[in-house]
Scaffold this active site. Sequence first.
Site, short mmCIF file in Angstrom:
data_model
loop_
_atom_site.label_atom_id
_atom_site.label_comp_id
_atom_site.label_asym_id
_atom_site.label_seq_id
_atom_site.Cartn_x
_atom_site.Cartn_y
_atom_site.Cartn_z
N GLY A 163 0.93 -1.14 -0.05
CA GLY A 163 0.24 -0.08 -0.14
C GLY A 163 0.86 1.01 0.55
O GLY A 163 0.33 2.36 0.34
N CYS A 164 2.19 1.37 0.13
CA CYS A 164 3.09 2.07 -0.15
C CYS A 164 3.87 2.12 -1.15
O CYS A 164 4.04 1.20 -2.51
CB CYS A 164 4.29 2.76 0.78
SG CYS A 164 3.80 2.11 1.86
N GLN A 165 3.78 3.15 -2.24
CA GLN A 165 3.88 3.67 -3.71
C GLN A 165 6.64 3.22 -3.32
O GLN A 165 6.26 2.99 -3.86
CB GLN A 165 4.29 5.34 -4.26
CG GLN A 165 3.49 5.21 -4.90
CD GLN A 165 3.37 6.95 -5.61
OE1 GLN A 165 4.79 7.62 -5.83
NE2 GLN A 165 2.59 6.95 -5.79
N SER A 166 6.52 3.73 -2.22
CA SER A 166 7.42 3.46 -1.96
C SER A 166 8.14 2.69 -1.19
O SER A 166 6.56 1.69 -0.53
CB SER A 166 8.43 4.83 -1.67
OG SER A 166 7.64 4.65 0.08
#
Lengths: 140, 406
Positions: free
Chosen positions: A50-53
């Site tokens: 759920g994180c772009q990174s």
Amino acid sequence: MTIQEIQQEIVEEFSMFDDWMQRYEYMIELGKSLPLIEDEYKTDDNLIKGCQSKVWVHASLEGDKIAFTADSDAIITKGIIAILIRAFSNQKPKDIIEANTDFIDEIGLKEHLSPTRANGLVSMIKQLKMYAIAYQTQLN
Amino acid sequence: MIAIENIRKEFPILNRTVNGKPLVYFDNAATSQTPQPVIDAIVDYYQNYNANIHRGVHTLSQEATDKYEEARIKIQKHFNAANSYEIIFTSGTTDSINLVANGFTSLLNEGNEIIVSALEHHSNIVPWQMLCERTGALLKVIPMTQEGVLDMEAYKSLLSDKTKLVFCNHVSNALGTINPIKDIITLAHGVNAAVLIDGAQAAPHIKADVQALDVDFYVASAHKMCGPTGQGMLYGKETWLKKLPPYQGGGEMIAEVTFEKTTYADLPHKFEAGTPNICGGIAFGAAIDYMNNIGFDVIAAYEHELLEYATEKLLAIEGLRIYGPKDTTQKAAVISFNIEGIHPYDMGVILDKLGIAVRTGHHCAQPIMNFFCIPGTVRASFAFYNTKEEIDILVAGVERAANMLR
């Protein structure tokens, strides 16, 4: 210190800054103090979705308290997880489970994060609490 | 010459601020902004003639039907399709691709091959993988070079009498590469394979002529060309559209229904089950009118000027690398970049604080990011309503963010 006391301390630190740029620079600084996860734990299992990174979190039980380590490939994300871990690390599982995270709003972080990024933040909090629930079950 | 100040006045959103700064909108490849005439068309529909189409004998229904079908003709003329019934309204490019992929289920066999380019968006990969799973066909990939250009020699060697379908985007969303689709189509036809070209990223910049291209299917979305979201189109050659079975069952797509048998409506209605996005279709037509009034030649020339200006300015920043073709004539107005040692997410967050909207991440093209061994890029994509002054703000923002993040 209790989780709440640490959270209050963080809020006070952030209140010293007038603008977003100083707050972000401070967050990046805090990221540098993050207890780093061992490379062997940087596995897909420890990745938070759920994180772009990328964000990896590892938890271990030291006595009756949980010690968290983490890392991220993005430095703003690293600052965010560092703030969360500072509040939650070396605390009892029960206290982590019961802790609220309103302080995120108070340091002006959440209001500046778009829904998708906020989801990353929410996923991080959820993951830390999941570890706490798992260790609480072990302790019972 | 483009009358930039007049054009900017027609986009109300360009007046707003973000985080206290004037908005600099460089995420046009994801969604373009909407000019007043298109907003007016949407309002006009709901204020004056909102009704269901093709069914009612009453005046509002007739007016809505006429406007909706006029929009289809506008799209037909824009893409130079031979017949208006070869234009199918869909909910967008993804929907158009799925319609075709679904239709080919009954036309493919085990051992057949499908060729897709390495430059594709997930929406032009996943539906074909699903089609392969359903039919036992094999998916082959046209590789790309380090410059993000398709390897046409490799493509030729992939083609054989087993090849039934070829898919490629006209312009890559992640890198901006303009692909040699005319050659791709001609070569595919040499082995009797059908070709679908994903025009989502090309349509805002290039006026495609489906007859000159001799393409079998061409797809695009309204929201990338000044139209509303949730609206797209599929062009299909009449022969192919007749061969493909209907995609969804429902009202509108039938000629006659009994419990024993249903006969399907003629094109285009066979593929348009249920009440469509009527307002969306009409507004799509208004958007196409709007862009044609400015002129695609004018738009392309101006955007190229912006692209060259931004490329030169950005490349002057230390450690900045642009992915995709170096030759800007091989590109649409898209710059996908990274700065050494800086995560694209971090860059995107800081730019947003400065009022600059860019896209960060893998751009729904993970295979491309894996190819370059990067987590993603920062993508600035320009439209004809952007200015060089805005590019200066971007360049200053990138420098400021880099100083903070390094």
